[in-house]
Design an enzyme around this catalytic site. Structure first.
Site, mmCIF file in Angstrom:
data_model
loop_
_atom_site.group_PDB
_atom_site.id
_atom_site.type_symbol
_atom_site.label_atom_id
_atom_site.label_comp_id
_atom_site.label_asym_id
_atom_site.label_seq_id
_atom_site.Cartn_x
_atom_site.Cartn_y
_atom_site.Cartn_z
ATOM 1 N N GLY A 52 -4.729 1.137 10.623
ATOM 2 C CA GLY A 52 -3.707 0.599 11.521
ATOM 3 C C GLY A 52 -3.644 -0.916 11.599
ATOM 4 N N GLY A 95 5.089 -7.875 3.385
ATOM 5 C CA GLY A 95 4.726 -8.701 2.231
ATOM 6 C C GLY A 95 5.718 -8.551 1.085
ATOM 7 N N THR A 96 6.218 -7.326 0.900
ATOM 8 C CA THR A 96 7.162 -7.077 -0.199
ATOM 9 C C THR A 96 8.454 -7.870 0.016
ATOM 10 O OG1 THR A 96 6.263 -4.852 -0.375
ATOM 11 C CG2 THR A 96 8.385 -5.234 -1.462
ATOM 12 N N LYS A 142 -1.522 -6.508 -4.436
ATOM 13 C CA LYS A 142 -2.432 -7.642 -4.595
ATOM 14 C C LYS A 142 -1.850 -8.663 -5.593
ATOM 15 C CE LYS A 142 -5.706 -5.653 -2.087
ATOM 16 N NZ LYS A 142 -4.792 -4.887 -1.263
ATOM 17 N N HIS A 183 -8.466 6.066 3.474
ATOM 18 C CA HIS A 183 -7.242 6.275 2.703
ATOM 19 C C HIS A 183 -6.767 7.720 2.698
ATOM 20 C CE1 HIS A 183 -8.683 2.339 1.549
ATOM 21 N NE2 HIS A 183 -7.425 2.059 1.254
ATOM 22 N N ILE A 214 2.149 3.186 6.973
ATOM 23 C CA ILE A 214 1.606 4.207 7.879
ATOM 24 C C ILE A 214 1.285 3.590 9.234
ATOM 25 C CG2 ILE A 214 0.657 5.635 6.026
ATOM 26 C CD1 ILE A 214 -2.165 4.551 6.932
ATOM 27 N N ASP A 215 1.129 2.254 9.272
ATOM 28 C CA ASP A 215 0.695 1.592 10.512
ATOM 29 C C ASP A 215 1.780 1.585 11.591
ATOM 30 O OD1 ASP A 215 -1.571 1.029 9.048
ATOM 31 O OD2 ASP A 215 -1.019 -1.049 8.633
ATOM 32 N N ARG A 254 -3.409 7.966 4.041
ATOM 33 C CA ARG A 254 -2.251 7.610 3.196
ATOM 34 C C ARG A 254 -2.023 8.635 2.094
ATOM 35 N NH1 ARG A 254 -3.419 1.332 2.357
ATOM 36 N NH2 ARG A 254 -3.476 1.921 0.180
ATOM 37 N N GLY A 270 0.834 -1.203 0.000
ATOM 38 C CA GLY A 270 0.000 0.000 0.000
ATOM 39 C C GLY A 270 0.864 1.246 0.000
HETATM 40 O O1 F6P Z 1 -1.207 -1.301 6.026
HETATM 41 C C1 F6P Z 1 -1.614 -0.029 5.689
HETATM 42 C C2 F6P Z 1 -3.101 0.050 5.594
HETATM 43 O O2 F6P Z 1 -3.378 1.366 5.273
HETATM 44 C C3 F6P Z 1 -3.901 -0.426 6.815
HETATM 45 O O3 F6P Z 1 -3.877 0.468 7.875
HETATM 46 C C4 F6P Z 1 -5.251 -0.676 6.224
HETATM 47 O O4 F6P Z 1 -6.004 -1.586 6.948
HETATM 48 C C5 F6P Z 1 -4.890 -1.227 4.879
HETATM 49 O O5 F6P Z 1 -3.603 -0.741 4.540
HETATM 50 C C6 F6P Z 1 -5.858 -0.870 3.784
HETATM 51 O O6 F6P Z 1 -5.389 -1.401 2.601
HETATM 52 P P1 F6P Z 1 -6.105 -1.294 1.189
HETATM 53 O O7 F6P Z 1 -5.348 -0.269 0.425
HETATM 54 O O8 F6P Z 1 -5.985 -2.632 0.622
HETATM 55 O O9 F6P Z 1 -7.528 -0.860 1.429
#
Ligand code: F6P
Length: 340
Positions: free
Chosen positions: A166, A101-102, A72, A266, A122-123, A269, A10
């Site tokens: 988070g 994951g990366t 994904k 989002h 960001i978590d 982010r 992400g």
């Molecule tokens: O891991 C970062 C994060 O922003 C989490 O806090 C959140 O649950 C998840 O990614 C959301 O991811 P996506 O972009 O798949 O909705």
């Protein structure tokens, strides 16, 4: 030297800072820098962008990632495809900014690839580093939201519930909620007591408080309950969310307050990085480039004891780094009269 840069998982505020900082240092030492588009997808399909000083000048201030990302990608059984793709790029090594994951993906697909990892989320829940870039910006979004929504909460004599991201870690709710003196902060690591919360809100109403702001982390839960989550056909993991709305309805039924909820989602982010995140990514990107130029592979750039340094890549992998339920910030909340 020919060094690849990719961003995976992400997006997080500061990814562009890593790209600009690392590229500036590499280019100034005469290295060729190849931007890999859309994370793993760029390696599978050979999609790249040449990086020049002009193409990346100033991107550090922008949200998202100049290179694109993917979180994904289906990786299982694609090791040969990945290695063929990677070989065709003719890279001497790879700088990857990503999450757990990366790095797990790279190790599984191509254990021999020379890589330098820059932990990102960001978590703020990666092992081996005390802070990840993007976290400070996400906290800023939360604290600015608390400040704004306090005004409307007071105007309407309501409780405003703010749901943060988070995953299983409460760092964003805790950092953003504490720095804006939210009235209530609920994090997954400290399941809350419904009777105590109801009493706290009812007492505040009786004491004439004009309005209240509750910050709830997406995986927070009451004692003895499970967090709210859903699954998606587009990903293998679970997706947290929904507690904010559920809690607002519960507050209306279990206290004298009217309540509304806001899911920040989002937006946490999508913000341009704070100065703190810019400093962090300027230092981390430069460190990653220096490690590559000196052939110190399979290292991660981490923040420990107030400085940016490096550690074995394996240090940043593993279970999420969650908030210690007795963390000093939790104690500070209690000292300030915040329900946590
Ligand atoms: O891991 C970062 C994060 O922003 C989490 O806090 C959140 O649950 C998840 O990614 C959301 O991811 P996506 O972009 O798949 O909705």
């Amino acid at each position: 030297m020919r060094i690849g840069i990719m961003t995976g998982g992400g997006d997080a505020p500061g990814l562009n800072g890593i790209i600009e900082s690392a590229s500036r240092v590499l280019l100034s030492h005469g290295a060729e820098v190849i931007g890999i588009c859309d994370g793993f997808e760029g390696i599978f399909s050979g999609r790249t962008k040449p990086i020049t000083r002009d193409s990346i000048n100033g991107i550090h201030a922008v949200a998202g990632t100049y290179l694109g990302t993917s979180n994904k990608s289906k990786l299982h059984g694609r090791s040969e495809e990945f290695q063929t793709g990677f070989r065709s790029l003719k890279l001497d090594g790879l700088i990857a900014a990503g999450g757990d994951g990366t790095f797990k993906g790279i190790r599984e697909l191509a254990p021999d690839v020379k890589v330098i990892g820059v932990p990102k989320t960001i978590d703020n829940d990666l092992q081996g580093t005390e802070i990840t870039f993007g976290y400070d910006t996400a906290c800023s979004v939360v604290s600015e939201s608390v400040d704004s929504l306090r005004a409307t909460a007071n105007a309407h004599h309501r409780v405003m519930v703010i749901e943060t991201m988070g995953r299983s870690a409460g760092w964003i709710a805790l950092g953003g909620g504490l720095s804006s003196y939210a009235d209530v902060i609920l994090i997954p690591e400290r399941p809350f007591s419904r009777p105590k919360l109801s009493k706290f809100l009812t007492n505040a109403h009786a004491a004439g408080k004009p309005g209240m702001v509750v910050v709830v982390s997406e995986a927070a839960k009451a004692i003895g309950e499970d967090p709210i989550f859903s699954t998606s056909p587009h990903s293998t993991g679970i997706r947290f969310g929904g507690i904010g709305e559920r809690l607002a309805r519960w507050i209306e039924q279990n206290s004298p307050w009217e309540a509304r909820h806001v899911v920040l989602g989002h937006l946490q982010r999508a913000r341009y990085p704070t100065t703190t995140d810019r400093f962090l990514t300027a230092s981390m990107g430069a460190k990653a480039a220096t490690l590559a130029l000196t052939h110190q592979w399979n290292r991660a750039v981490v923040y420990r004891n107030g400085i940016v340094t490096d550690a074995p890549l394996s240090d940043i992998q593993g279970e999420p780094r969650e908030v210690d339920p007795e963390h000093r910030w939790v104690k500070l909340c209690e000292a300030l009269g915040i329900f946590i």
